[in-house]
Design a protein around this motif. Structure first.
Motif, PDB file in Angstrom:
ATOM      1  N   THR A 188     -24.226  25.770  47.935  1.00 44.21           N
ATOM      2  CA  THR A 188     -23.367  26.252  49.230  1.00 44.21           C
ATOM      3  C   THR A 188     -24.593  24.800  49.627  1.00 44.21           C
ATOM      4  OG1 THR A 188     -22.756  28.260  48.182  1.00 44.21           O
ATOM      5  CG2 THR A 188     -23.569  28.083  50.694  1.00 44.21           C
ATOM      6  N   ALA A 190     -26.036  24.933  54.049  1.00 42.33           N
ATOM      7  CA  ALA A 190     -26.381  25.015  54.664  1.00 42.33           C
ATOM      8  C   ALA A 190     -26.535  24.282  56.187  1.00 42.33           C
ATOM      9  CB  ALA A 190     -27.754  26.479  54.861  1.00 42.33           C
ATOM     10  N   ARG A 211     -22.096  27.328  56.889  1.00 45.91           N
ATOM     11  CA  ARG A 211     -22.285  26.991  56.053  1.00 45.91           C
ATOM     12  C   ARG A 211     -21.112  26.380  55.238  1.00 45.91           C
ATOM     13  NH1 ARG A 211     -24.955  29.985  52.462  1.00 45.91           N
ATOM     14  NH2 ARG A 211     -25.808  30.445  54.350  1.00 45.91           N
ATOM     15  N   ARG A 213     -19.096  25.777  51.152  1.00 45.59           N
ATOM     16  CA  ARG A 213     -19.216  26.169  49.365  1.00 45.59           C
ATOM     17  C   ARG A 213     -18.621  24.787  48.977  1.00 45.59           C
ATOM     18  NH1 ARG A 213     -16.124  29.643  48.195  1.00 45.59           N
ATOM     19  NH2 ARG A 213     -16.028  29.940  49.994  1.00 45.59           N
TER      20      ARG A 213
END
Length: 374
Positions: A188, A190, A211, A213
């Motif tokens: 992940t 940010a 965010r 993923r």
């Protein structure tokens, strides 16, 4: 020149036994010092137990063995040929008309076999174990490392982007939020910023997201806002998907040592690495160095023969053996120097990787020609 297959096999067997003995002894010695150093580093770490440190040292042993193999061949060859010369076995063989080039073919084949096995069979095992050892080291013995130890804490990635325009690229930037060795499928970022560029580096779009993923085959962006050229305001936030060839393992391996990749995995990884925008210089140098390992092993065997076949009654045996060890150390220093030039781009990768092996082989052949025919 008289052919003597029995003598060749006998010399090869003596050479193999001495080399294996020297390889085991040097591996245990180096691993012991490595274990002591790991204990020192783990002394202030409450989670670094004795069993953990011993596990890391044991996982590194196959890699240590492959690294010191050329020196084991050199020292084992010196020991084997010196014993044969001291017992006058080589003197009797040469007096019978058997040339050194004849009975040295066996040790040369053994050395080539050592190098080939180390590259083709041992490197997949040693690289996997070393990768596991490096992860344990980073988790329990280091204050910080990996992709989170970058300047400013941000990670910059470049990948192919065929969504908006053929030949385009995407620059992905963000702070790594999760990269766990126990969950390789979860990665992940940010504070994500993505610049989508054309083949001519013209900005096509900019995407901001809190965010992102990494899933198999795509980045999943949460609450992403897209900004197009000429637009003052971004489009409403929405979930976006950006196709990618990157995986968590490839991202982490791009910052890891090339030693954690096997010989068979390097070509494909180099192609993916360069396509993603990473520098593959170290990995290409590692691959070429592995290709040259059998030649380097043969050079070490011939150097050992050239420096230790002199009969002991002629004197200067200690000086000759010392010269052989010094020649091996000189090749090691040459390998380090050319490797540094190769990684910096000052030398072509092929030259940087093959110069030590070629230099050692030519020096050994010259020494043997002088002793045999000079």
């Amino acid at each position: 020149m008289i052919a003597a297959p029995t003598l060749t096999l006998y010399v090869a067997r003596r050479f193999l036994g001495a080399t294996l003995t020297m390889l085991m002894a040097l591996t245990l010695l180096v691993s012991m010092f490595d274990f002591i150093e790991l204990l020192r580093r783990g002394a202030t770490r409450p989670d670094a137990t004795f069993a953990l440190v011993a596990t890391i040292a044991a996982l590194r042993m196959p890699f240590v063995a492959t690294q010191i193999m050329p020196f084991a061949i050199l020292l084992g060859g010196i020991l084997a040929f010196w014993r044969l010369a001291r017992s006058s076995e080589l003197i009797v063989a040469r007096a019978a008309g058997i040339s050194a080039w004849g009975f040295l073919s066996g040790p040369m084949l053994v050395a080539i076999l050592f190098g080939t096995v180390a590259v083709a069979a041992v490197s997949p095992i040693s690289s996997a174990l070393l990768s596991r050892a490096e992860r344990l080291d980073a988790s329990f013995l280091r204050a910080g490392g990996g992709v989170t130890a970058l300047a400013g804490g941000r990670l910059w990635l470049r990948q192919a982007d065929r969504g908006l325009e053929p030949g385009g690229v995407a620059i992905v930037s963000g702070r790594p939020a999760r990269l766990l060795a126990t969950d390789r499928a979860e990665f992940t970022l940010a504070e994500v910023s993505i610049w989508r560029l054309s083949a001519g580096d013209r900005v096509l779009a900019r995407i901001e997201a809190p965010r992102a993923r990494l899933q198999p085959g795509a980045w999943l962006l949460e609450d992403a806002t897209a900004f197009l050229p000429g637009e003052r305001q971004g489009r409403p936030a929405e979930a976006l998907s950006l196709p990618t060839d990157l995986t968590p393992d490839r991202i982490e391996d791009s910052f890891a040592s090339p030693d954690t990749l096997s010989f068979w995995a390097l070509p494909g990884f180099i192609a993916v690495l360069e396509q993603a925008g990473f520098s593959a210089l170290r990995h290409r140098l590692q691959y070429q160095s592995m290709l040259s390992t059998p030649v380097l092993a043969m050079a070490m065997a011939l150097l050992a023969a050239g420096f230790s076949m002199r009969h002991s009654r002629r004197g200067g045996v200690g000086r000759m053996i010392g010269a052989g060890v010094a020649a091996g150390f000189a090749l090691f220093m040459l390998d380090r120097i050319t490797g540094e030039f190769g990684e910096s781009g000052a030398l072509p990768v092929a030259i940087a990787a093959w110069v030590p092996a070629a230099t050692g082989l030519l020096a050994a052949l010259a020494l043997l020609v002088y002793q045999e025919d000079g």
